[in-house]
Design a protein around this motif. Structure first.
Motif, PDB file in Angstrom:
ATOM      1  N   MET A  29      31.836  29.716  43.279  1.00 20.53           N
ATOM      2  CA  MET A  29      33.022  30.184  43.987  1.00 20.53           C
ATOM      3  C   MET A  29      32.656  31.292  44.966  1.00 20.53           C
ATOM      4  O   MET A  29      31.707  32.039  44.729  1.00 20.53           O
ATOM      5  CB  MET A  29      34.063  30.728  42.988  1.00 20.53           C
ATOM      6  CG  MET A  29      34.592  29.711  42.010  1.00 20.53           C
ATOM      7  SD  MET A  29      35.494  30.484  40.613  1.00 20.53           S
ATOM      8  CE  MET A  29      36.787  31.382  41.483  1.00 20.53           C
ATOM      9  N   GLU A  53      37.012  35.171  45.825  1.00 18.51           N
ATOM     10  CA  GLU A  53      37.760  34.439  44.810  1.00 18.51           C
ATOM     11  C   GLU A  53      37.350  34.868  43.405  1.00 18.51           C
ATOM     12  O   GLU A  53      38.192  35.000  42.505  1.00 18.51           O
ATOM     13  CB  GLU A  53      37.550  32.933  44.985  1.00 18.51           C
ATOM     14  CG  GLU A  53      38.129  32.357  46.255  1.00 18.51           C
ATOM     15  CD  GLU A  53      39.655  32.305  46.234  1.00 18.51           C
ATOM     16  OE1 GLU A  53      40.262  32.503  45.162  1.00 18.51           O
ATOM     17  OE2 GLU A  53      40.242  32.068  47.319  1.00 18.51           O
ATOM     18  N   ILE A  74      38.544  25.783  47.147  1.00 20.17           N
ATOM     19  CA  ILE A  74      37.444  26.750  47.239  1.00 20.17           C
ATOM     20  C   ILE A  74      36.126  26.181  46.723  1.00 20.17           C
ATOM     21  O   ILE A  74      35.111  26.884  46.708  1.00 20.17           O
ATOM     22  CB  ILE A  74      37.780  28.048  46.491  1.00 20.17           C
ATOM     23  CG1 ILE A  74      37.929  27.791  44.985  1.00 20.17           C
ATOM     24  CG2 ILE A  74      39.040  28.692  47.070  1.00 20.17           C
ATOM     25  CD1 ILE A  74      38.123  29.053  44.166  1.00 20.17           C
TER      26      ILE A  74
END
Length: 272
Positions: free
Chosen positions: A163, A167, A188
């Motif tokens: 990620m 995030e 994402i």
């Protein structure tokens, strides 16, 4: 494999299905599950009939919700989880080290996660070491550590491989107050495919069957190469890659591929 109390494992056509089976506690792990899962990873590693593993959770509420806090309240379990030092502070003893398939058990066969609900906290020890993730539409992802006064450390470290930094920071710092939807997780790059809940097993099986149909040595060397590239510096990974090309390519696999090519058969593909 011998019967187990906390997980199920079945194998068919080269695909092993490993199911975390404590749905009454949202598939949270206790010491039994840690030990049984570690033994399962090692058994699958040594079983030449198994080419791919699909990891999921029992029921439709949760994939895994991390450590079972109630189970740790048991005096014996509390003692084992609390003893994080060996002879000196440099010798850590953490039972959760048994959980991951790669760093814990050196399993370099592909593992696909089929996330069927909540995935939070210690679940990231597992999701951080799978090859890719397929999620049901109702799946959610979050890390509640900070909300309950605990530092989120290993989980975000693992998630940084999957990620973007922002995030990971947001998920770790928002704790139990916010969850990532399957849709957002897909946006994402945490999740590679989102499907209706009723189609999750079919989607995971479709991918696993394709991978299992290919020469296992080439597949496993590919898995190892990509993880090396993630973990090593660029130049180091390229140097190791030269060895993996030799180790992961054998004459039998090449001959099989050549026969398929010469026969005019082509893989049936689908657009994703």
């Amino acid at each position: 494999m011998p019967p187990r109390k906390t997980i199920d494992c079945t194998t068919e056509n080269g695909v092993a299905w490993v199911t975390l089976n404590r749905p009454d506690v949202l598939n949270a792990f206790d010491l039994d599950m840690l030990r049984e899962l570690h033994a399962c990873w090692r058994a699958l590693r040594d079983d030449d009939e198994v080419r791919v593993v699909v990891l999921t959770g029992a029921g439709d509420e949760a994939f895994c919700t991390g450590l079972d806090r109630a189970a740790v309240a048991d005096p014996e379990a509390r003692k084992e989880f609390g003893e994080r030092r060996g002879a000196t502070p440099l010798h850590a003893n953490d039972p959760v080290d048994l959980l991951p398939p790669k760093s814990g058990a050196q399993l370099w066969k592909p593992v696909i996660a089929a996330v069927n609900g909540m995935a939070c906290g210690g679940a990231f020890y597992l999701l951080g070491e799978v090859e890719f993730i397929i999620a049901a539409e109702h799946a959610t992802f979050f890390d509640p550590h900070t909300t309950y006064g605990m530092a989120a450390v290993f989980e975000p470290m693992l998630m940084l491989q999957r990620m973007p930094l922002g995030e990971v920071m947001r998920m770790s710092l928002m704790g139990a107050h916010e969850r990532l939807s399957a849709r957002r997780a897909h946006e994402i790059g945490l999740v590679q495919e989102v499907v209706p809940a009723g189609e999750l097993r079919e989607a995971a099986l479709r991918a696993a069957t394709v991978i299992a149909s290919q020469p296992p040595l080439a597949v496993q060397a590919t898995v190892r190469a990509i993880w090396y590239a993630q973990e090593l510096g660029h130049r180091q990974a390229l140097d190791v890659g030269r060895t993996l090309v030799q180790l992961g390519t054998d004459q039998e696999s090449l001959a099989e591929g050549q026969r398929a090519f010469a026969s005019g058969r082509r893989a049936r593909w689908r657009l994703r």
